[in-house]
Design a protein around this motif. Sequence first.
Motif, PDB file in Angstrom:
ATOM      1  N   TYR A 123      58.716  48.556   2.148  1.00 50.75           N
ATOM      2  CA  TYR A 123      58.367  47.685   1.029  1.00 50.75           C
ATOM      3  C   TYR A 123      56.967  47.118   1.212  1.00 50.75           C
ATOM      4  N   GLY A 125      55.239  45.018  -1.625  1.00 49.72           N
ATOM      5  CA  GLY A 125      55.228  43.697  -2.240  1.00 49.72           C
ATOM      6  C   GLY A 125      55.404  43.798  -3.744  1.00 49.72           C
ATOM      7  N   GLN A 126      55.625  42.642  -4.363  1.00 54.09           N
ATOM      8  CA  GLN A 126      55.754  42.611  -5.826  1.00 54.09           C
ATOM      9  C   GLN A 126      54.407  42.353  -6.485  1.00 54.09           C
ATOM     10  N   ASN A 275      49.264  46.231   1.730  1.00 61.38           N
ATOM     11  CA  ASN A 275      49.707  44.917   1.263  1.00 61.38           C
ATOM     12  C   ASN A 275      48.519  43.960   1.123  1.00 61.38           C
ATOM     13  N   ARG A 279      47.474  42.089  -2.272  1.00 56.94           N
ATOM     14  CA  ARG A 279      47.292  40.646  -2.434  1.00 56.94           C
ATOM     15  C   ARG A 279      45.878  40.316  -2.924  1.00 56.94           C
ATOM     16  N   LYS A 303      56.411  36.334  -3.108  1.00 54.25           N
ATOM     17  CA  LYS A 303      56.952  37.631  -3.547  1.00 54.25           C
ATOM     18  C   LYS A 303      55.964  38.775  -3.325  1.00 54.25           C
ATOM     19  N   GLN A 304      54.751  38.449  -2.933  1.00 50.93           N
ATOM     20  CA  GLN A 304      53.721  39.487  -2.750  1.00 50.93           C
ATOM     21  C   GLN A 304      53.827  40.159  -1.384  1.00 50.93           C
ATOM     22  N   THR A 305      54.878  39.875  -0.641  1.00 45.95           N
ATOM     23  CA  THR A 305      55.043  40.383   0.731  1.00 45.95           C
ATOM     24  C   THR A 305      56.140  41.449   0.780  1.00 45.95           C
ATOM     25  N   LEU A 309      59.640  41.359  -1.530  1.00 43.29           N
ATOM     26  CA  LEU A 309      60.137  42.438  -2.389  1.00 43.29           C
ATOM     27  C   LEU A 309      61.543  42.867  -1.967  1.00 43.29           C
TER      28      LEU A 309
END
Length: 332
Positions: A123, A125-126, A275, A279, A303-305, A309
């Motif tokens: 994953y 991130g979002q 990631n 970001r 949520k960016q991590t 996610l």
Amino acid sequence: MPPIFARAAKSAAWPVLALSCLAFGNASAQGTYPNHPISLVVPFAAGGPTDVVARSLGASMSKTLGQSIVVENRTGAGGTLASTHVARAAPDGYTFLIHHNGMATAPALYRKLPFNPLTDFAYVGQVADVPMTLLGRKDLPPGDMPAFIKYARENGDKVNLANAGLGAVSQLCGMLLQESLGAQFTTVPYAGTAPALTALLGGQVDVLCDQTTQTIPHIKADRVKLYGVTTLDRIQALPDTPTLQESGLKGFEVKVWHGVYAPKGTPPEAIAKVNAALRAALKDPVFTQKMTELGAEIVPESKQTPEGLQTWLQTEVDKWGGIIRKAGVYAD
Ligand code: ASP
């Protein structure tokens, strides 16, 4: 799968994994990752909402990574063909997937899903949350949502509803819409919102529920009828447009979220670099301004991590699994 085949499949996968780790190891030792273009797989047609987010995001991330990000549209089966492709790709840091809620709904919708969203990916991130809009073709008789509700209840069997396939958020929105209205439409699936919207603009279908990232330009150009937004509150990009809940569909809410994934086993160094680029993009004024204009909202930093996610995906798999199984919708 009989154990003997499971063992054979596992051992066949080892050389690929080992080779890709070696390749990445060399590159990272020289500090050169990424040293060639990265592929970002989009599960729907070019020109659609997921594609729009992917291309803007990729352009911004490539500034940080110093390598181009090439968007690859792999359509079909509501996005599951693209997810399968990425789950099986070499985990070398050069293949990523951007997907929406469909990643969480697929396990309940597809009985023979060739991947597991919770175990077959790494994953990143979002990205952003995107509201949806309910649109009608320009000459559909109802002029607003209360009139559409009446029309749909009286003429449901004549209404053609476009979507981007089973597992697409347009399908999800359409499913909830029919349930809330107590009406049954005829569903017409496409390979993405881009062709579905073309059909709506051409008058071949009557209704489409889809993301603002693609629908806002057509709404502003007055090419479609806008019946409402699918969030609980009105949105900044369309402040005069009532929500579907305001117009009578109590509690109606669909919001689209996007995540970036890699094949499981992708080196943590690659995930960390990608990631960081993600970001940075979520702070890049070029990207954020475009998202704001299209009604999207950048997700909070938590949520960016990768963990943000993964945790969110688990919550969504649990939530939608229950709703979909109860509705009895699935593909064999
Ligand atoms: N918005 C689409 C969906 O309904 C997919 C797309 O074309 O991006 O899932």
